[in-house]
Design an enzyme around this catalytic site. Structure first.
Site, PDB file in Angstrom:
ATOM      1  N   SER A  53       0.835  -1.208   0.000  1.00 11.80           N
ATOM      2  CA  SER A  53       0.000   0.000   0.000  1.00 11.80           C
ATOM      3  C   SER A  53       0.866   1.254   0.000  1.00 11.80           C
ATOM      4  CB  SER A  53      -0.894   0.030   1.237  1.00 11.80           C
ATOM      5  OG  SER A  53      -1.695  -1.111   1.297  1.00 11.80           O
TER       6      SER A  53
HETATM    7  N1  SAH Z   1      -0.199  -4.751   3.844  1.00  8.14           N
HETATM    8  C1  SAH Z   1       0.588  -5.368   2.791  1.00  8.14           C
HETATM    9  C2  SAH Z   1      -0.059  -5.254   1.440  1.00  8.14           C
HETATM   10  C3  SAH Z   1      -1.317  -6.008   1.352  1.00  8.14           C
HETATM   11  S1  SAH Z   1      -1.841  -6.365  -0.290  1.00  8.14           S
HETATM   12  C4  SAH Z   1       1.969  -4.776   2.724  1.00  8.14           C
HETATM   13  O1  SAH Z   1       2.279  -3.952   3.592  1.00  8.14           O
HETATM   14  O2  SAH Z   1       2.751  -5.150   1.853  1.00  8.14           O
HETATM   15  C5  SAH Z   1      -3.127  -7.451   0.154  1.00  8.14           C
HETATM   16  C6  SAH Z   1      -2.648  -8.819   0.560  1.00  8.14           C
HETATM   17  O3  SAH Z   1      -3.769  -9.510   1.089  1.00  8.14           O
HETATM   18  C7  SAH Z   1      -2.132  -9.669  -0.597  1.00  8.14           C
HETATM   19  O4  SAH Z   1      -0.866 -10.163  -0.276  1.00  8.14           O
HETATM   20  C8  SAH Z   1      -3.167 -10.790  -0.700  1.00  8.14           C
HETATM   21  O5  SAH Z   1      -2.616 -12.022  -1.116  1.00  8.14           O
HETATM   22  C9  SAH Z   1      -3.667 -10.863   0.724  1.00  8.14           C
HETATM   23  N2  SAH Z   1      -4.977 -11.461   0.931  1.00  8.14           N
HETATM   24  C10 SAH Z   1      -6.103 -11.360   0.172  1.00  8.14           C
HETATM   25  N3  SAH Z   1      -7.107 -12.048   0.743  1.00  8.14           N
HETATM   26  C11 SAH Z   1      -6.613 -12.595   1.896  1.00  8.14           C
HETATM   27  C12 SAH Z   1      -7.161 -13.416   2.939  1.00  8.14           C
HETATM   28  N4  SAH Z   1      -8.445 -13.842   2.922  1.00  8.14           N
HETATM   29  N5  SAH Z   1      -6.367 -13.772   3.954  1.00  8.14           N
HETATM   30  C13 SAH Z   1      -5.068 -13.388   3.993  1.00  8.14           C
HETATM   31  N6  SAH Z   1      -4.486 -12.624   3.044  1.00  8.14           N
HETATM   32  C14 SAH Z   1      -5.252 -12.222   2.013  1.00  8.14           C
END
Ligand code: SAH
Length: 208
Positions: A52
């Site tokens: 993000s």
């Molecule tokens: N906060 C992270 C970026 C998140 S991007 C950072 O600092 O880099 C969103 C992430 O959520 C992705 O890696 C995706 O694979 C994950 N995601 C999506 N659905 C999910 C779920 N149900 N449980 C765990 N992770 C999930």
């Protein structure tokens, strides 16, 4: 980066201190290191997934109102950057990621950089019941509705910050707080996140 966080209204000293201390260049792809401190989202090592933008991380972490020693859950580890910022605010962090390769590389990275974060692989829409309850929960992907299991894993006074889809063009960053056994929600403003995929999220387009 710090000047733009302050300009956009981030005030919490512990969040500003954490954002200044966590080396974002270690969480982005090699090719993007030169832009690591630009205020924008950047790709990470999985199709369609991003780290993000710093302002969004700061807004979410500030909204969590973390205190030293809080037990916190980060849903959607991705690169591990937001989990590192939460840990730098003094929280004990559990972070859950559905993609095995991301969970593994984030765990290695966080360990190498000495952040005390436990990374779990799995579906974070159901929380991590064996580590609950939590003082604070952050969701780093857009949910179709309030993820009820996460709300159930909060302590009294606990905070859940989650982007919830609000029409076709984006999400509302929403904060839920458990006050005297009741859930109080407030809207913190529009935002844009990748979809939350899982049992209480969106369906995986690759398998449905
Ligand atoms: N906060 C992270 C970026 C998140 S991007 C950072 O600092 O880099 C969103 C992430 O959520 C992705 O890696 C995706 O694979 C994950 N995601 C999506 N659905 C999910 C779920 N149900 N449980 C765990 N992770 C999930």
């Amino acid at each position: 980066m710090m000047a733009s966080l302050i300009e956009y209204g981030i005030r919490s000293p512990s969040v500003l201190h954490a954002m200044a201390g966590v080396p974002r260049e270690d969480f982005v792809l090699e090719a993007d290191r030169a832009h690591a401190y630009a205020d924008r989202a950047l790709p990470i090592d999985a199709p369609g997934q991003t780290i993000s933008q710093p302002l969004m991380v700061a807004l979410v972490v500030e909204a969590l109102e973390l205190h030293e020693g809080d037990r916190a859950l980060d849903v959607g580890t991705g690169s591990g950057y937001q989990a590192a910022v939460m840990s730098a605010c003094g929280a004990h962090v559990v972070s859950i990621e559905r993609l095995e390769s991301l969970a593994r590389s984030a765990a290695e990275r966080l360990h190498r950089l000495n952040y005390d974060v436990e990374v779990v692989e799995g579906d974070g829409t159901l929380g991590v019941p064996e580590r609950a309850p939590f003082d604070a929960i952050a969701v780093g992907a857009a949910a179709p509705r309030l993820p009820i299991e996460l709300a159930r894993q909060l302590v009294e006074g606990g905070r859940l910050v989650v982007p919830i889809t609000d029409g076709p063009n984006g999400e509302q960053l929403t904060r839920l707080r458990l006050v005297n056994g009741r859930w109080e929600t407030e809207s913190l403003g529009p935002c844009r996140f990748v979809p939350l995929i899982g049992a209480d999220g969106y369906r995986d387009a690759a398998t449905s």
